[in-house]
Design an enzyme around this catalytic site. Structure first.
Site, short mmCIF file in Angstrom:
data_model
loop_
_atom_site.label_atom_id
_atom_site.label_comp_id
_atom_site.label_asym_id
_atom_site.label_seq_id
_atom_site.Cartn_x
_atom_site.Cartn_y
_atom_site.Cartn_z
N SER A 1 79.32 35.64 56.27
CA SER A 1 77.86 36.13 56.24
C SER A 1 77.78 37.05 55.39
O SER A 1 77.37 36.74 54.26
CB SER A 1 77.90 36.68 57.74
OG SER A 1 76.50 37.92 58.17
N ASP B 1 74.85 34.01 55.19
CA ASP B 1 74.48 32.21 55.86
C ASP B 1 73.18 32.54 56.62
O ASP B 1 72.86 31.81 57.19
CB ASP B 1 76.12 33.07 57.23
CG ASP B 1 75.02 33.66 57.76
OD1 ASP B 1 74.80 34.80 57.70
OD2 ASP B 1 76.32 33.31 58.97
N ASP C 1 71.87 34.56 58.59
CA ASP C 1 70.87 34.92 60.56
C ASP C 1 70.60 35.81 60.47
O ASP C 1 70.38 36.47 61.26
CB ASP C 1 72.54 34.94 61.00
CG ASP C 1 73.63 35.68 60.56
OD1 ASP C 1 73.52 36.18 59.95
OD2 ASP C 1 74.41 35.62 61.40
#
Length: 447
Positions: free
Chosen positions: A102, A243, A245
């Site tokens: 992430s 990533d 998100d």
């Protein structure tokens, strides 16, 4: 819940070459997951990754382990985490695996699983995989080995999905948008989504080299996108993490619009258009200003523990659809099964166009309260949260602040730290009472 040996609240993470993130462990993880999934009738798993250099090695290790368990593999290449959740459903795969850490630096990595419905694996399945990890690894017969294929149109499919969440009657023509992809998994996705919807797009963080992911760019480092928005006189800026998100926004005046404000904008629009189902879930760290702004709209609000997994759990429990964290994880289960930075950003753009307001104007309905966070280190065995002096300090602060503030003490989930957070209507009140409580904690810890 049973004690976990490998899986944390967000999959398995660590520094590459240490802990669980090494090729030997990951190969066996692939095999163990394959064995459990095969027992449930699975014959295909998707693997996607972000752009960090270790992803190539870990992808190969997972592929080897899954193949040894007789599972066929679809390789997606660099793709955002929410894309893998979506494609797992689209391709009718029983599971999807994300290789990503992430927003962390390049030398970290992690592994996360999605189920066939695009949500994270349930606890029982994760625990079954952990138990299988304790068994000796055995390869299936040669004629039963899984095969790997490259899915070349994965990016195009996800781009179309993102565009499909944007109202068809609207266009981004006339908008100038800066997009910072953090040299991460959205580098070939987000700019194309916005361009194909009509925007003029200026890019940052779209040249990944395996080592520069999240390096002074993206949702956790906003100076670059803010400067670019002001320099280019853009309408707004998108800042995604490695990533994809999570998202943070920058308005045309250079103000940061965080996850709390994005959740507010999305919830207010859902209410306006009759799409609000129940209330909104935030976390213990969500700004009190969000709670107060939603209350003015008569939208219920509840807090979960910190972490998008806990936000998702509470949404499911309540049957609600909208939630998120101030860090930029935004969930709208009407649109996607997981946090999706691009989709959340598109919902804000739709709100701008429907209302005819700039992002700066759109965010005015919510006023964030000043927040002060102090971290105090403690030693193993110490229990400062249970100390009488600390509890008395908290009680006094809460009494003095009343409805005009909020106090939160919690242990960090990753470090030996007590996090002391105070919100108040006035900055000096937040600073005073957070310092007052932190001093009480230090007396107990000796720090």
């Amino acid at each position: 819940m049973s004690q976990r040996k490998y899986f944390g609240t967000d999959g398995i993470r660590g520094k590459v070459g240490e802990s669980a993130i090494n090729p030997e462990f990951v190969t066996k993880l692939g095999w163990a997951a394959g064995r459990i999934l095969a027992g449930r009738g699975t014959n295909k798993v998707l693997i996607g990754k972000d752009t960090r250099i270790s992803g190539y090695m870990l992808e190969s290790a997972l592929e080897s382990g899954l193949s040894a368990a007789g599972i066929n593999i679809g390789l997606l290449g660099p793709m955002p985490t929410p894309a893998i959740a979506y494609l797992t459903k689209t391709f009718r795969s029983e599971a999807g695996i994300v290789i990503s850490a992430s927003h962390n630096p390049y030398y970290d990595n992690g592994i996360k699983f999605f189920s066939s419905d695009g949500f994270k694996l349930d606890d029982d399945l994760e625990l079954a995989i952990e138990r299988q990890m304790e068994q000796p690894m055995q390869c299936v017969a040669s004629d039963k080995l899984g095969k790997a294929t490259r899915i070349d149109d994965a990016a195009g499919r996800y781009i179309e999905f993102c565009k499909g969440t944007f109202p068809s009657e609207l266009s981004l023509e006339g908008l100038k948008i800066v997009v910072d992809c953090a040299h991460g998994a959205t580098y070939h996705i987000a700019p194309n989504v916005l361009r194909e919807l009509g925007a003029e797009v200026l890019t940052l963080g779209v040249n990944p080299d395996g080592l520069n992911i999240n390096d002074n760019v993206g949702a956790t480092s906003l100076d670059a996108v803010r400067a670019k928005v002001l320099e280019e006189k853009a309408d707004l800026g998108f800042a995604l993490d490695g990533d994809g998100d999570r998202i943070m926004l920058v308005d045309h005046k250079g103000h940061i619009v965080d996850g709390d404000e994005i959740v507010y904008i999305i919830a207010r629009d859902a209410l306006k258009f009759g799409n609000m189902q129940g209330g909104v879930v935030g976390t213990l760290m969500s700004n009190l200003g969000l709670e107060q702004a939603l209350a003015k709209l008569s939208i219920p609000f509840e807090r979960s523990k910190v972490g998008d997994r806990y936000v998702m759990e509470l949404l499911h429990q309540r049957g609600w659809k909208i939630g998120g964290e101030n860090s930029g994880h935004v969930l709208n289960l009407n649109m996607a099964s997981t946090g999706d930075g691009i989709v959340a950003g598109l919902q804000v753009l739709a709100s701008m166009l429907h209302s005819g307001l700039s992002l700066y104007e759109l965010r005015q309905g919510m006023e964030k309260l000043p927040q002060k966070l102090i971290n105090v280190r403690f030693q193993s065995g110490q229990k400062p949260l249970e100390a009488e002096g600390v509890q008395q300090a908290v009680s006094r602060a809460e009494s003095e602040l009343g409805d005009a503030g909020r106090v939160l003490l919690r242990k960090s989930g990753t470090e030996p730290l007590i996090r002391v957070m105070v919100e108040a209507n006035e900055v000096h009140h937040a600073e005073h009472w957070s310092g007052y409580i932190a001093d009480a904690v230090r007396k107990v810890t000796g720090q």
